[in-house]
Design a protein around this motif. Structure first.
Motif, short mmCIF file in Angstrom:
data_model
loop_
_atom_site.label_atom_id
_atom_site.label_comp_id
_atom_site.label_asym_id
_atom_site.label_seq_id
_atom_site.Cartn_x
_atom_site.Cartn_y
_atom_site.Cartn_z
N ILE A 257 28.63 34.28 -2.91
CA ILE A 257 29.50 33.11 -2.79
C ILE A 257 28.69 31.83 -2.92
O ILE A 257 29.12 30.86 -3.56
N ALA A 258 27.49 31.85 -2.34
CA ALA A 258 26.64 30.66 -2.38
C ALA A 258 25.89 30.52 -3.69
O ALA A 258 25.25 29.50 -3.95
N TYR B 250 28.44 42.41 3.31
CA TYR B 250 28.68 41.04 3.77
C TYR B 250 27.51 40.13 3.41
O TYR B 250 27.71 39.00 2.93
N GLU B 251 26.30 40.59 3.64
CA GLU B 251 25.13 39.78 3.32
C GLU B 251 25.06 39.49 1.81
O GLU B 251 24.76 38.36 1.39
N ARG C 70 27.89 36.94 0.98
CA ARG C 70 27.58 35.56 1.36
C ARG C 70 26.63 34.93 0.34
O ARG C 70 26.79 33.77 -0.04
N ASP D 46 33.59 29.63 7.64
CA ASP D 46 33.17 28.67 6.63
C ASP D 46 34.03 28.71 5.38
O ASP D 46 33.81 27.91 4.45
N HIS D 47 35.01 29.63 5.33
CA HIS D 47 35.80 29.79 4.12
C HIS D 47 37.26 30.07 4.45
O HIS D 47 37.59 30.54 5.55
N LEU E 7 33.27 35.39 8.10
CA LEU E 7 33.37 34.71 6.81
C LEU E 7 34.34 33.54 6.88
O LEU E 7 34.13 32.49 6.26
#
Length: 352
Positions: A317-318, A310-311, A314, A88-89, A85
């Motif tokens: 977050i998007a 996690y999937e 993600r 990208d963050h 993670l």
């Protein structure tokens, strides 16, 4: 008359010796716990309190802040692929006030909105611009408080098995924390809480994780041992009592329709700590901002289903999770952790 008096003296002396031994055991066990689960990050001062936090990734990247639940600590998220993670963050994990290695003064508020205020000040102090705030369990209620009271500090919130509504019955795993007297609470913390907690940690964790298994290394890698220290018992007890006494949830329920930031919710269908229907679907029905996803699993999805979590995270977050207008609930099968994704926390250490 001499015999009863002598008997009484012996009983009092035995009790005194027992209490001294319990205090000494607690102090020794606390030192060993802190050696097994040391600090992972640094402290920052927030209005007289010191919050313990850790950062991963580039500070120029979009920020994501993680807040754990009752009796928890930042290592509760250690099973997630945080390093992935962090590519990208800017990833920040924080110990809530009084939890893990964060402090909380005796006069500081333990209620949900007070903790929400602290997390909002933490976000501002770190100068985080519109982070995604991730909350698990009680941390989910605190994230909701931030979204309601400090909407300008977050872009969206992502909640995992969150506490969202008033719950009259304390989950079985946490009933020992329901101590209302501060004096009694301190006495228990200094004498009984640590030895009793060590002796009963296995069945207690089974209740929290049910219907899934407890990882063998959760006490160290997941940070569970830290809650068995005297300060852990005191502050977790204060958290639990404040949930009911402050009445924050009842007031928050009336305001959910006013949420202005997107709210993504993930729940395990088999969660026996917090019902997905009572706390997930009920929240979804109160606000068009809320999207709910239900998967197979229990309360500790970040630990037991890290790839699935996690999937979902993600996508949350998007902002690409299922549209709320569709009003459907997806049910995913349990997915084991991808061995290629390395957890960000330190390797396991020997348990006590």
């Amino acid at each position: 008359m001499a015999l009863p008096l002598l008997t009484g003296i012996i009983v009092i002396a035995a009790l005194g010796i027992t209490l001294v031994l319990l205090v000494l055991f607690t102090r020794r066990a606390t030192r060993r716990i802190e050696q097994a689960v040391p600090m992972d990050g640094r402290h920052i001062d927030i209005d007289g309190e010191r919050l313990h936090y850790v950062e991963y990734g580039n500070r120029e990247k979009p920020p994501v802040v993680f807040v754990h639940g009752l009796c928890g600590q930042m290592r509760n998220f250690a099973y997630l692929p945080l390093e992935a993670l962090a590519r990208d963050h800017h990833v920040i994990l924080v110990d809530r006030p009084g939890s893990g290695y964060s402090t909380r003064g005796a006069q500081a508020g333990a209620n949900i909105r007070a903790q929400g205020d602290t997390i909002a000040r933490f976000i501002r102090k770190l100068d985080l611009q519109a982070p995604v705030l991730v909350g698990h369990s009680l941390g989910g209620a605190i994230a909701l408080a931030v979204a309601l009271d400090h909407a300008d500090t977050v872009a969206r919130i992502a909640l995992i098995a969150p506490l969202t509504h008033v719950q009259t019955e304390v989950p079985k795993a946490f009933r020992a924390l329901a101590v209302r007297s501060a004096v009694v609470r301190r006495f228990i913390a200094r004498t009984l809480a640590t030895p009793f907690g060590l002796a009963t940690s296995t069945p207690t964790l089974k209740q929290v994780f049910a219907p899934e298994a407890v990882p063998a290394d959760f006490r160290t890698r997941g940070g569970a041992l830290l809650s068995l220290r005297p300060c852990g018992f005191i502050n977790a007890s204060r958290d639990l009592v404040a949930i009911e006494d402050a009445g924050d949830l009842a007031l928050m329920e009336q305001r959910y329709a006013q949420l202005t930031v997107p709210v993504e919710v993930l729940f395990g269908r088999g969660d026996i700590v917090l019902s997905w229907a009572r706390h997930g679907d009920a929240l979804r029905r109160r606000s068009k901002r809320v999207t709910l996803k239900v998967v197979e699993g229990g309360h500790m999805l970040p630990v037991t289903a890290p790839s699935t979590t996690y999937e979902w995270l993600r996508a949350a977050i998007a902002g690409t999770t299922q549209a709320q207008s569709e009003r459907t609930i997806a049910v995913d099968q349990h997915v084991d952790a991808d061995a290629s994704l390395t957890p960000a926390m330190p390797p396991r250490r020997a348990a006590i």
